[in-house]
Motif scaffolding. Sequence first.
Motif, PDB file in Angstrom:
ATOM      1  N   UNK A 149      -6.470   7.909  35.922  1.00  0.00           N
ATOM      2  CA  UNK A 149      -7.569   8.128  34.724  1.00  0.00           C
ATOM      3  C   UNK A 149      -7.992   9.609  34.490  1.00  0.00           C
ATOM      4  N   UNK A 150      -7.590  10.403  35.596  1.00  0.00           N
ATOM      5  CA  UNK A 150      -7.971  11.897  35.427  1.00  0.00           C
ATOM      6  C   UNK A 150      -6.719  12.621  34.718  1.00  0.00           C
ATOM      7  N   UNK A 151      -5.567  12.193  35.262  1.00  0.00           N
ATOM      8  CA  UNK A 151      -4.397  13.021  34.976  1.00  0.00           C
ATOM      9  C   UNK A 151      -3.411  12.335  34.176  1.00  0.00           C
ATOM     10  N   UNK A 152      -3.894  10.990  33.647  1.00  0.00           N
ATOM     11  CA  UNK A 152      -3.076  10.339  32.756  1.00  0.00           C
ATOM     12  C   UNK A 152      -1.655   9.584  33.218  1.00  0.00           C
ATOM     13  N   UNK A 153      -1.481   9.341  34.531  1.00  0.00           N
ATOM     14  CA  UNK A 153      -0.312   8.956  35.135  1.00  0.00           C
ATOM     15  C   UNK A 153      -0.374   7.235  34.922  1.00  0.00           C
TER      16      UNK A 153
ATOM     17  N   UNK B 246       1.539   3.476  46.395  1.00  0.00           N
ATOM     18  CA  UNK B 246       1.352   3.372  44.656  1.00  0.00           C
ATOM     19  C   UNK B 246       2.054   4.333  43.974  1.00  0.00           C
ATOM     20  N   UNK B 247       3.110   3.965  43.436  1.00  0.00           N
ATOM     21  CA  UNK B 247       4.023   4.736  42.555  1.00  0.00           C
ATOM     22  C   UNK B 247       3.311   5.107  41.329  1.00  0.00           C
ATOM     23  N   UNK B 248       2.874   6.378  40.857  1.00  0.00           N
ATOM     24  CA  UNK B 248       2.647   6.805  39.351  1.00  0.00           C
ATOM     25  C   UNK B 248       3.289   7.662  38.677  1.00  0.00           C
ATOM     26  N   UNK B 249       3.567   7.398  37.594  1.00  0.00           N
ATOM     27  CA  UNK B 249       4.580   8.518  36.834  1.00  0.00           C
ATOM     28  C   UNK B 249       4.231   8.837  35.351  1.00  0.00           C
ATOM     29  N   UNK B 250       4.624  10.093  34.998  1.00  0.00           N
ATOM     30  CA  UNK B 250       4.188  10.655  33.888  1.00  0.00           C
ATOM     31  C   UNK B 250       5.408  11.629  33.264  1.00  0.00           C
ATOM     32  N   UNK B 251       6.014  11.417  32.375  1.00  0.00           N
ATOM     33  CA  UNK B 251       7.058  12.033  31.967  1.00  0.00           C
ATOM     34  C   UNK B 251       8.263  12.120  33.112  1.00  0.00           C
TER      35      UNK B 251
ATOM     36  N   UNK C 202      -1.005  12.685  29.329  1.00  0.00           N
ATOM     37  CA  UNK C 202      -1.944  13.881  28.910  1.00  0.00           C
ATOM     38  C   UNK C 202      -0.764  15.084  28.401  1.00  0.00           C
ATOM     39  N   UNK C 203       0.396  14.670  28.465  1.00  0.00           N
ATOM     40  CA  UNK C 203       1.378  15.671  28.072  1.00  0.00           C
ATOM     41  C   UNK C 203       2.113  16.322  29.076  1.00  0.00           C
ATOM     42  N   UNK C 204       2.013  15.957  30.488  1.00  0.00           N
ATOM     43  CA  UNK C 204       2.700  16.406  31.775  1.00  0.00           C
ATOM     44  C   UNK C 204       4.173  16.094  31.651  1.00  0.00           C
ATOM     45  N   UNK C 205       5.054  16.833  31.719  1.00  0.00           N
ATOM     46  CA  UNK C 205       6.447  16.277  31.458  1.00  0.00           C
ATOM     47  C   UNK C 205       7.275  16.488  32.768  1.00  0.00           C
TER      48      UNK C 205
ATOM     49  N   UNK D 214      -7.253  16.502  29.827  1.00  0.00           N
ATOM     50  CA  UNK D 214      -7.628  16.479  31.203  1.00  0.00           C
ATOM     51  C   UNK D 214      -9.430  16.768  31.351  1.00  0.00           C
ATOM     52  N   UNK D 215      -9.810  17.615  30.608  1.00  0.00           N
ATOM     53  CA  UNK D 215     -11.278  17.924  30.745  1.00  0.00           C
ATOM     54  C   UNK D 215     -12.082  16.617  30.176  1.00  0.00           C
ATOM     55  N   UNK D 216     -11.527  16.055  29.207  1.00  0.00           N
ATOM     56  CA  UNK D 216     -12.126  14.778  28.774  1.00  0.00           C
ATOM     57  C   UNK D 216     -12.146  13.822  29.625  1.00  0.00           C
ATOM     58  N   UNK D 217     -11.138  13.691  30.737  1.00  0.00           N
ATOM     59  CA  UNK D 217     -11.005  12.691  31.706  1.00  0.00           C
ATOM     60  C   UNK D 217     -11.806  13.121  32.774  1.00  0.00           C
ATOM     61  N   UNK D 218     -12.094  14.146  32.920  1.00  0.00           N
ATOM     62  CA  UNK D 218     -13.124  14.655  33.916  1.00  0.00           C
ATOM     63  C   UNK D 218     -12.401  15.723  35.094  1.00  0.00           C
ATOM     64  N   UNK D 219     -11.475  16.213  34.555  1.00  0.00           N
ATOM     65  CA  UNK D 219     -10.725  17.213  35.509  1.00  0.00           C
ATOM     66  C   UNK D 219     -11.519  18.407  35.700  1.00  0.00           C
ATOM     67  N   UNK D 220     -11.486  18.948  36.708  1.00  0.00           N
ATOM     68  CA  UNK D 220     -12.417  20.340  36.780  1.00  0.00           C
ATOM     69  C   UNK D 220     -11.279  21.483  37.164  1.00  0.00           C
ATOM     70  N   UNK D 221     -11.453  22.361  36.170  1.00  0.00           N
ATOM     71  CA  UNK D 221     -10.516  23.580  36.179  1.00  0.00           C
ATOM     72  C   UNK D 221     -11.123  24.989  36.973  1.00  0.00           C
ATOM     73  N   UNK D 222     -10.596  25.704  37.442  1.00  0.00           N
ATOM     74  CA  UNK D 222     -11.124  27.060  37.690  1.00  0.00           C
ATOM     75  C   UNK D 222     -11.661  27.670  36.578  1.00  0.00           C
TER      76      UNK D 222
END
Length: 347
Positions: A31-35, A53-58, A165-168, A251-259
Amino acid sequence: MSSNDFMPIENWDHLELWVGNAKQAAHFYEHAFGFTRTAYGGPETGVRDRASYVVEQGEVRLVLTSGLRPDSDITQFAARHGDGAKDIALQVASADEAYRTAVQRGARGIEEPHWIEDEFGRVELATIGTYGETVHTFVNRSEYTGPYMPGYRATAVNGSPSSGVGLRMLDHVVGNVELGRMNHWVEFYERVFGMTNIVHFGDDQIQFPINEPAEGKRKSQIEEYLEFNGGPGVQHIAMQSTDIVHTVEAMKERGVLFLDTPEAYYEDVEGRVGEINESYEDLKRLRILADRDEDGYLLQIFTKTAQDRPTVFFEVIERHGATTFGEGNFKALFESIEREQALRGNL
């Protein structure tokens, strides 16, 4: 680091994180990283000591694993280190050959080459140790057509799979080691894997940067990591995007916090980096960093730590020819991390 022919690594296979609660961790990365969740292994599939649990993206594949009993090595790892990367697994043509070569060149063998199989075929595995409790598993899945590995079943997706979210793909995985041990581990990767101390690399190469603490009056962010991790381990995991502006917005819309990045950084970044395809206003709005080397430019941003301990975090990176790691941004990065350290009282 790039690999010479005697250890022909084909690609990243997966990154396994040993965590306190794999079911909740999988929900977070979905839900946060789009996997998208693709496979599960646990008691229901004949695996008695863990749930994975196996999660994948790209091309990125994360495996999130928890132990099911207090005396499990996985449970105890999570107690010592918090959620952390245990296995940086690599695809090879022959796990047996890769393992034998690595051990002959001084690697510590963890698990001898062996095959596991089910109705979808068979997978060959072998494991060696590296810094701290981190391991590398060599994976030959050329004879396998299942969802991940024997002992796992495909996971039914509720609705349509996440578009992500476009992670490849994985870009690099960074390790933190004790003061005075960086050269030891650089030499390890040179000797065992035939890797070279990075100057340049291509998109098809595997990279393992190594950090050690800097000596000084204040506690460095690497010292903080080593203290809270209980020793060496994976510091951060970098994943490539082809549209970092879209990825970070999502990712920000999904709640991920960045430095955060100081306002002053954006006063001179355009003059330092020069013309890019993206809008500097977008970079400033999202706090994305930019850097240039002789081969091109890159854009990058770092998440805050992915759990309460100040240990593992993630990087999103977009490369336009650049073959380095954003050295021009290190000062801004370290200042951002130090501000977080100060809030934790660990500076």
